[in-house]
Structures are given as structure tokens and as C-alpha cells.
Design an enzyme around this catalytic site. Structure first.
Site, PDB file in Angstrom:
ATOM      1  N   GLU A  25       0.880  -1.176   0.000  1.00  0.00           N
ATOM      2  CA  GLU A  25       0.000   0.000   0.000  1.00  0.00           C
ATOM      3  C   GLU A  25       0.911   1.217   0.000  1.00  0.00           C
ATOM      4  OE1 GLU A  25      -3.294   0.245  -0.120  1.00  0.00           O
ATOM      5  OE2 GLU A  25      -3.756  -1.884  -0.052  1.00  0.00           O
TER       6      GLU A  25
ATOM      7  N   CYS B  59      -2.248   9.442   2.388  1.00  0.00           N
ATOM      8  CA  CYS B  59      -1.763   8.877   1.114  1.00  0.00           C
ATOM      9  C   CYS B  59      -2.688   9.216  -0.051  1.00  0.00           C
ATOM     10  CB  CYS B  59      -1.608   7.376   1.249  1.00  0.00           C
ATOM     11  SG  CYS B  59      -3.109   6.569   1.809  1.00  0.00           S
TER      12      CYS B  59
HETATM   13  P1  NAD Z   1       8.007   4.616   5.447  1.00  0.00           P
HETATM   14  O1  NAD Z   1       8.100   3.752   4.255  1.00  0.00           O
HETATM   15  O2  NAD Z   1       9.145   5.511   5.794  1.00  0.00           O
HETATM   16  O3  NAD Z   1       7.709   3.759   6.774  1.00  0.00           O
HETATM   17  C1  NAD Z   1       6.712   2.774   6.824  1.00  0.00           C
HETATM   18  C2  NAD Z   1       7.214   1.588   7.607  1.00  0.00           C
HETATM   19  O4  NAD Z   1       8.391   1.072   7.018  1.00  0.00           O
HETATM   20  C3  NAD Z   1       7.539   1.883   9.062  1.00  0.00           C
HETATM   21  O5  NAD Z   1       6.979   0.867   9.873  1.00  0.00           O
HETATM   22  C4  NAD Z   1       9.045   1.861   9.104  1.00  0.00           C
HETATM   23  O6  NAD Z   1       9.551   1.390  10.336  1.00  0.00           O
HETATM   24  C5  NAD Z   1       9.412   0.917   7.997  1.00  0.00           C
HETATM   25  N1  NAD Z   1      10.694   1.275   7.371  1.00  0.00           N
HETATM   26  C6  NAD Z   1      11.175   2.527   7.145  1.00  0.00           C
HETATM   27  N2  NAD Z   1      12.375   2.462   6.521  1.00  0.00           N
HETATM   28  C7  NAD Z   1      12.647   1.145   6.354  1.00  0.00           C
HETATM   29  C8  NAD Z   1      13.744   0.427   5.773  1.00  0.00           C
HETATM   30  N3  NAD Z   1      14.793   1.056   5.240  1.00  0.00           N
HETATM   31  N4  NAD Z   1      13.680  -0.925   5.754  1.00  0.00           N
HETATM   32  C9  NAD Z   1      12.633  -1.569   6.289  1.00  0.00           C
HETATM   33  N5  NAD Z   1      11.567  -0.935   6.851  1.00  0.00           N
HETATM   34  C10 NAD Z   1      11.581   0.388   6.899  1.00  0.00           C
HETATM   35  O7  NAD Z   1       6.664   5.401   5.151  1.00  0.00           O
HETATM   36  P2  NAD Z   1       6.020   6.552   5.985  1.00  0.00           P
HETATM   37  O8  NAD Z   1       6.898   7.770   5.908  1.00  0.00           O
HETATM   38  O9  NAD Z   1       5.640   6.037   7.340  1.00  0.00           O
HETATM   39  O10 NAD Z   1       4.652   6.842   5.178  1.00  0.00           O
HETATM   40  C11 NAD Z   1       4.566   7.781   4.151  1.00  0.00           C
HETATM   41  C12 NAD Z   1       4.324   7.131   2.808  1.00  0.00           C
HETATM   42  O11 NAD Z   1       3.388   6.075   2.937  1.00  0.00           O
HETATM   43  C13 NAD Z   1       3.714   8.071   1.795  1.00  0.00           C
HETATM   44  O12 NAD Z   1       4.301   7.831   0.538  1.00  0.00           O
HETATM   45  C14 NAD Z   1       2.263   7.689   1.768  1.00  0.00           C
HETATM   46  O13 NAD Z   1       1.587   8.019   0.584  1.00  0.00           O
HETATM   47  C15 NAD Z   1       2.351   6.225   1.970  1.00  0.00           C
HETATM   48  N6  NAD Z   1       1.108   5.733   2.543  1.00  0.00           N
HETATM   49  C16 NAD Z   1       0.341   4.885   1.821  1.00  0.00           C
HETATM   50  C17 NAD Z   1      -0.873   4.445   2.328  1.00  0.00           C
HETATM   51  C18 NAD Z   1      -1.764   3.510   1.573  1.00  0.00           C
HETATM   52  O14 NAD Z   1      -2.708   3.022   2.174  1.00  0.00           O
HETATM   53  N7  NAD Z   1      -1.544   3.260   0.303  1.00  0.00           N
HETATM   54  C19 NAD Z   1      -1.282   4.871   3.580  1.00  0.00           C
HETATM   55  C20 NAD Z   1      -0.467   5.727   4.294  1.00  0.00           C
HETATM   56  C21 NAD Z   1       0.740   6.135   3.780  1.00  0.00           C
END
Ligand code: NAD
Length: 470
Positions: free
Chosen positions: A226, A260
Site C-alpha cells: 500500500e 496517502c
Molecule cells: P516509510 O516507508 O518511511 O515507513 C513505513 C514503515 O516502514 C515503518 O513501519 C518503518 O519502520 C518501515 N521502514 C522505514 N524504513 C525502512 C527500511 N529502510 N527498511 C525496512 N523498513 C523500513 O513510510 P512513511 O513515511 O511512514 O509513510 C509515508 C508514505 O506512505 C507516503 O508515501 C504515503 O503516501 C504512503 N502511505 C500509503 C498508504 C496507503 O494506504 N496506500 C497509507 C499511508 C501512507
């Protein structure tokens, strides 16, 4: 000496050092016991999750306020109501969702039993994001529980208060033999992803989505991603612009744009742009008063990093509305930018904040070309009363979902929710949530009786012309 070990041995040592193998071993044992497959057990666990929400309502609202300065109303609508409705839907429809399907058998299998069985995958990993820190984690977790899986929950480390709430409260309500919360950030998630899961459900950025997908690939683990991206919002001159402005600005400024599916940018003609800005000015004043920073109904940017990134966008084009910001409070005013060029930074990445650029086009064909020249969005918004133009845009573009004459609310209306292309793969919510965590196992049970065997004769050697034409 460590370098001399085989990769397989190194992996084993890694696993022992990170301590997760014990937790996963316990979950696998629970899954193998068959406990989580029992429908009564699944319902009980979902009801416990519902009770967790009922009995901790104020704690949830407080945790969201502490992490995101989320206004109470937004906490209730976007987190508590979304979760409660999802749980009630799963509980009330579980028997129907879990029932085997009897497909059309065809003549060849008229004496046999043909069934599609609903099988849980096993041990599932759900990784959440910080912007809706409870529902983006717990809605898919509810789907995984409903489908009969064991689950590892990994909340986002950025929403500290919500993550702590989940780590402390979840085990008090749900069965820890089957569901385990693992807290942590990049380091912990990287370790976790080295292990084998039966399904991975990830919500977050496109960049990390690729890391998760690569890790899943090692074991060919099925994955839902997602992700995000830029969701365009097309407006033409056939709609009431005051209503359109309200619906667009609500979707954009709830959770200060950290959504998002927030409309990322507007596409319209220069004439509509002028009217839209005037309407927006009135709407913002009506909602938040003369000083938005003092309004209790407006949130804050969650992190300093995101705040700094957003402030740099203020240098793109012309500020037509808003533009104020305050680093001490991570406050950014609802802002509209005009005269942005197509390759300005604000048009190159997902904004994820209360800044709304307007891109001008001459006509609907221009708009379609603009959308199609970019990644497939998570949501596409179309404001028009012209049905021919509406259909033309829907038919000529691709998006995770389309919402006509509103924004964001398609998230809660029994539709599959998910992206396509760069905005993600897979979908959930309601029945789609159950299906995501379910393997549909085809099962053919042949009849052993005389007639059935007679029909089978044709496939056995010796192969004669007679049998081939049978
Ligand atoms: P992120 O990818 O930085 O973090 C999400 C998760 O990934 C966290 O639990 C984090 O601990 C983990 N993570 C972060 N870096 C990592 C790595 N290098 N290796 C493994 N795991 C890692 O995302 P975010 O900043 O929390 O969210 C923002 C993004 O998410 C935006 O692009 C937004 O559009 C998208 N988003 C999508 C939806 C959807 O339903 N499609 C919903 C909310 C947010």
C-alpha cells in the site's frame, strides 16, 4: 572468521542474534495447532479488538494528539470509526466470507465434488505507517485474523505514542500465542524481513516498498504494498466551485495533508484557477478563522524532516493563498501555489502536506496526457457534471481508485482499496481484506463409482483414435 561462514550459516546466526526466531517459532507452532482457524476463535479475537477500541477511546484520542496533534473529530472519524466499522463488517460477515465456494463443475466433473476452500496463509507480517498509525496497522491485522492467520504487527516507530499504546494494550486483549507486536525502526524491520513469512502486508513509501518487495522475493512471499504517490484532482467549469473547494480542501487539509490519498495537485484551466482560489480563501477563513495556527481543528506536521522538506516547496511557483509556516510548532498554513512548472520539485514527489499546487491545462485532453505521463496514482479525483468527460477521463487513465466529485471518502465505502503500478499492488477493506489474507485452494474430490470410472477410461492407454475423438 565470520566472513568464511556460508551465507546460510550467517543467516542462522543473524536469526539467533535478533531473537525473532523464537517469536516466529511460537507463532508457527500456534498456527500448526489449528487454533487460529476455528471460526469461533477468530470472532472472539475480533470482538476483543473491538473492545480494545471501546475501552480505550480516550487513550487512543490522546495518543493521536500527542503524535500528530490530531483534532478529536479527525481521530474519531479517521481512526476509531474506520476501525470499528471494519471490525463489525468482518465479524458479521465472517461465516459468509469463510464459506467454501462451489464453482460450476462442468460435465466432466458432474459426479465429483469441486470446491474452493478458504485457507489462511500462516504467519503474516503487517508493517504500518505513522500518518494513520492505528488503522493502517490494525485494519489489515483484523483482515489477517479474520482469515485465520497468526500475525506479527510492526507499528511505525515515528508515531511513538501510538506505537507504545499498541505494544502495551494489544497483548492485554488479544491472544499473544497467535499475535505478537514487534516494535522498532529500520534496524528491527530489516532484521525481521530476513525471516520467512507466509504473507507480508506493507503500508508506506514507494522507496521502502521496494525494499520490502525485494526481501519478500527471497522466499517468494506474496505481498501487498500500500504505497503513495501524487493523486491528481481535475476540475472543470461544470461544477459548483464552492462545494468543490470544500471537498478538495477537506481531503487536502485533514491530518494536514499527511494522507496517502490526499489530492496532491489540481489540474484546471487558468479561468477556473482564479475562481477556485477565491472560493478556497473563503472556505479556509470559515473553517479556521483569521489565524489558522490558533485553530484547534488544524493539525501539525509529524516530523522535522517532513516539515523542512515541505517548506522548500514554498519556493515553487507563486504563493496564491497561505504560505505561512512556523518551525517551532511544525505548523504550515493551507497553501495554494500557482505558476508551477511541470518539473518543479513540488511536482516531482508526493507532497504529503497542506500545499496544493495548480497545474494549468487547455482542455480535457491535455489533462489526460498530463496524468498519463506520470506514475499511476493511488487515487484520481474528477470534479465535473459532464458525464461524457467523466467517462473519457476514467476510461483513458489508470489509478488505484477514482472518486468523482469528492475526495478521500471512497476509502470508506466497501470498495477494494489499493494502488496500481507505482502506487502499490493488492487491495483490502471489508471482503477484500479477508480475501487478501486467504489462499483460495482448489479441491477436486473424484467419485470412485462405476460410471465415473467408465468416463475415465478414455484417458488411459492404449491410446486409440476412438478414444481421442471421445
Ligand atoms: P516509510 O516507508 O518511511 O515507513 C513505513 C514503515 O516502514 C515503518 O513501519 C518503518 O519502520 C518501515 N521502514 C522505514 N524504513 C525502512 C527500511 N529502510 N527498511 C525496512 N523498513 C523500513 O513510510 P512513511 O513515511 O511512514 O509513510 C509515508 C508514505 O506512505 C507516503 O508515501 C504515503 O503516501 C504512503 N502511505 C500509503 C498508504 C496507503 O494506504 N496506500 C497509507 C499511508 C501512507
Amino acid at each position: 572468521p565470520f566472513d568464511l561462514l556460508s551465507n546460510q550459516t550467517k543467516n542462522l546466526i543473524d536469526f539467533e542474534m535478533d531473537g525473532y526466531e523464537n517469536i516466529l517459532g511460537q507463532l508457527r507452532a500456534t498456527f500448526r495447532s489449528g487454533k487460529t482457524k476455528d471460526l469461533k476463535y477468530r470472532k472472539k479475537q475480533l470482538e476483543a479488538l473491538l473492545r480494545l477500541y471501546e475501552e480505550n477511546r480516550e487513550e487512543i484520542i490522546n495518543a493521536l494528539a500527542a503524535d500528530l496533534r490530531r483534532p478529536r473529530q479527525e481521530a474519531i472519524v479517521f481512526e476509531i470509526d474506520v476501525m470499528t466499522n471494519e471490525l463489525l463488517g468482518l465479524i458479521n460477515n465472517l461465516d459468509e466470507y469463510a464459506a467454501p465456494i462451489k464453482p460450476d463443475k462442468g460435465v466432466a466433473n458432474m459426479f465429483d465434488k469441486v470446491t474452493i476452500l478458504k485457507e489462511p496463509f500462516g504467519v503474516v507480517l503487517v508493517i504500518g505507517a505513522w500518518n494513520y498509525p492505528l488503522q493502517l496497522l490494525l485494519v489489515p491485522v483484523a483482515g489477517a485474523i479474520a482469515a485465520g492467520n497468526c500475525v506479527v504487527l510492526k507499528p511505525s516507530e515515528i508515531s511513538v505514542h501510538c506505537s507504545r499504546f499498541i505494544a502495551e494494550t494489544f497483548p492485554k486483549y488479544l491472544d499473544s500465542d497467535a499475535y505478537q507486536v514487534i516494535s522498532g525502526g529500520i534496524e528491527e524491520t530489516t532484521s525481521l524481513l530476513k525471516h520467512q513469512f507466509d504473507y507480508i502486508f506493507y503500508t508506506g513509501s514507494n522507496r521502502v516498498g521496494q525494499i520490502v518487495h525485494a526481501a519478500a522475493n527471497k522466499y517468494l512471499t506474496p505481498t501487498t504494498l500500500e504505497l503513495g504517490g501524487k493523486s491528481p484532482c481535475y476540475i472543470d467549469d461544470t461544477v459548483d466551485l464552492n462545494r468543490a473547494a470544500k471537498r478538495i480542501l477537506w481531503g487536502k487539509n485533514s491530518n494536514v495533508g499527511q494522507t496517502c490519498i490526499a489530492p496532491d495537485y489540481i489540474i484546471c484551466t487558468k479561468e477556473i484557477e482564479k475562481k477556485f482560489i477565491e472560493e478556497s480563501r473563503n472556505v479556509i477563513k470559515e473553517w479556521y478563522g483569521d489565524d489558522v495556527q490558533q485553530s484547534p481543528d488544524y493539525g501539525r506536521i509529524a516530523t522535522d524532516g517532513n516539515f523542512k522538506r515541505l517548506v522548500t516547496f514554498m519556493n515553487c511557483g507563486t504563493i496564491a493563498l497561505g504560505g505561512k509556516f512556523d518551525a517551532s510548532d511544525r505548523f504550515i498554513e493551507p497553501t495554494i501555489l500557482t505558476d508551477v512548472s511541470h518539473d518543479d520539485p513540488v511536482m516531482r514527489e508526493e507532497i504529503f502536506g497542506p500545499i496544493l499546487p495548480i497545474v494549468n491545462i487547455h482542455d480535457i485532453h491535455d489533462a489526460i496526457d498530463f496524468i498519463n505521463a506520470r506514475d499511476k496514482p493511488l487515487s484520481l479525483y474528477i470534479f465535473t457534471s459532464n458525464n461524457k468527460d467523466r467517462d473519457l477521463i476514467i476510461d483513458s487513465t489508470s489509478a488505484g481508485a477514482v472518486c468523482v466529485n469528492d475526495t478521500v471518502v471512497h476509502f470508506v465505502c466497501n470498495l477494494p482499496f489499493g494502488g496500481v503500478g507505482a502506487s502499490g499492488m493488492g487491495a483490502y477493506h471489508g471482503k477484500y481484506n479477508f480475501d487478501t489474507f486467504t489462499h483460495e485452494k482448489g479441491c477436486l474430490e473424484k467419485s470412485m463409482d462405476y460410471v465415473s470410472e467408465k468416463l475415465s477410461d478414455a484417458r488411459y492407454p492404449p491410446y486409440t483414435d476412438n478414444k481421442a475423438s471421445y
